[in-house]
Design an enzyme around this catalytic site. Structure first.
Site, mmCIF file in Angstrom:
data_model
loop_
_atom_site.group_PDB
_atom_site.id
_atom_site.type_symbol
_atom_site.label_atom_id
_atom_site.label_comp_id
_atom_site.label_asym_id
_atom_site.label_seq_id
_atom_site.Cartn_x
_atom_site.Cartn_y
_atom_site.Cartn_z
ATOM 1 N N ARG B 36 2.311 -6.157 -0.944
ATOM 2 C CA ARG B 36 1.978 -4.950 -1.002
ATOM 3 C C ARG B 36 3.089 -4.140 -1.388
ATOM 4 N NH1 ARG B 36 0.303 -8.986 1.607
ATOM 5 N NH2 ARG B 36 1.004 -8.316 3.571
ATOM 6 N N THR B 72 2.111 -1.542 5.306
ATOM 7 C CA THR B 72 2.438 -1.291 3.799
ATOM 8 C C THR B 72 0.945 -1.208 3.315
ATOM 9 O OG1 THR B 72 4.354 -2.439 3.790
ATOM 10 C CG2 THR B 72 3.492 -1.672 1.711
#
Lengths: 220, 220
Positions: B36, B72
């Site tokens: 991510r 995230t």
């Protein structure tokens, strides 16, 4: 908790240096599956329909093999296997083979639920692996059941079940057990929490390792 | 490992006295979801298609809410939420509200990945909860990233990342941080392994508790 432990052991037994070297894991943790021991021994509700439903969900997610973190459930595995399009890893057979390999010639003490013992799950699996075994006597088995149900499953503190666990293990050692088969997935949790120093085969650990290997990842 | 930890925390935070008082948990642990942070900062591969696929699988299994054990990833949650027929529990918002409740008036130090910081995920969530915060400086942030990627994710021994973790925490405390937001799901693992004595909010723990509550089970 046994399902969470299995998942944890799968991750921990994988020799991975980044996320992408781990295997993909699908879990269906269904705490409403009827108690397996009650079904085998006292005509309790049949767990097969719920197990079948989980199996189907996991296969439709994309699972390539099935790992069931309950030894007593392997009483029903033969039926499930006939209906399953993917292999079901046989925890008792895998654990017994590992016992023969690591503790060659040693006599195994079987620690398991009443249901697992009555169904002869580990007696058959150990015999198949050429391992001699000792069963608990009535009082030792009652202590083991209290550890599993009133201790670990009930989420009670380890010290509340220490005496029972030690009595079972020491009594069976006196009767010849040289290595212990932790043949119920709550028992490795008890051994770990109590920091017991005994030679043992953790059936859940062996199942985790078999799953990692089956899925082609590197074993630690 | 973060997914295994979340599952473990869900079980551990449920006040259950038998299997059947636990909630049903479906997991899709897909370690191939593209990183991510890399996607947010360096135009790395888009993780959304893989997250979308997981979401669909879990909903088709029967999930009533979604918990994503990666802070995230909440950068992408707004898009996912629009496509989801069930609520996505917002880990940063839940953790920030808990910080305001338990450490009222305290200044929070944000420990998170470069991606989470750059996307302003905890800055926005803490602001929303009325909590003041301190960000790490460049060197502290580099240390945090080493703890996450070279330490926990790589499966290395805790002592290999102790110095980095302590440097980041002590440096931020000097700059006013009174409580730490463990805003990356690898960090509670680091804090636990290192036995660090710091006031903190474990975002993964708060997410687990929110899931138990959402599903109507008793919280411990």
């Amino acid at each position: 908790m046994a399902t969470a432990e299995l998942f944890y052991k799968i991750v921990n037994n994988t020799d991975a240096h980044s996320d992408s070297e781990h295997i993909r894991v699908y879990v269906d943790s269904n705490p409403s599956i009827p108690d397996r021991t009650a079904a085998i021994l006292h005509g309790g509700k049949d767990p097969l329909p719920a197990m079948r439903e989980s199996l189907k969900k996991l296969i439709s997610c994309g699972a390539d093999c099935i790992a069931i973190p309950c030894n007593t459930a392997y009483y029903f595995a033969e039926i499930l296997e006939q209906e399953s399009s993917v292999p079901i890893l046989n925890m008792p057979a895998i654990s017994s083979a590992e016992c023969a390999r690591r503790f060659s010639g040693a006599k195994a003490g079987i620690l398991a639920t009443d249901g697992t013992l009555a169904a002869g799950i580990y007696q058959t699996a150990l015999k198949g692996a050429g391992v001699d075994y000792v069963l608990p006597d009535k009082f030792q088995q009652e202590a083991v059941m209290r550890v599993i149900y009133d201790g670990v499953k009930a989420g009670n503190a380890p010290e509340s079940y220490r005496q029972d666990m030690e009595a079972a293990v020491e009594g069976m050692a006196k009767r010849g057990a040289e290595v212990f088969i932790l043949g119920c997935t709550e028992l490795p949790i008890a051994v770990k929490e109590l920091k017991l120093q005994i030679p043992y085969i953790d059936s859940l650990e062996e199942l985790a390792r078999a799953a990692v290997k089956f899925c082609g990842a590197e074993l630690k």
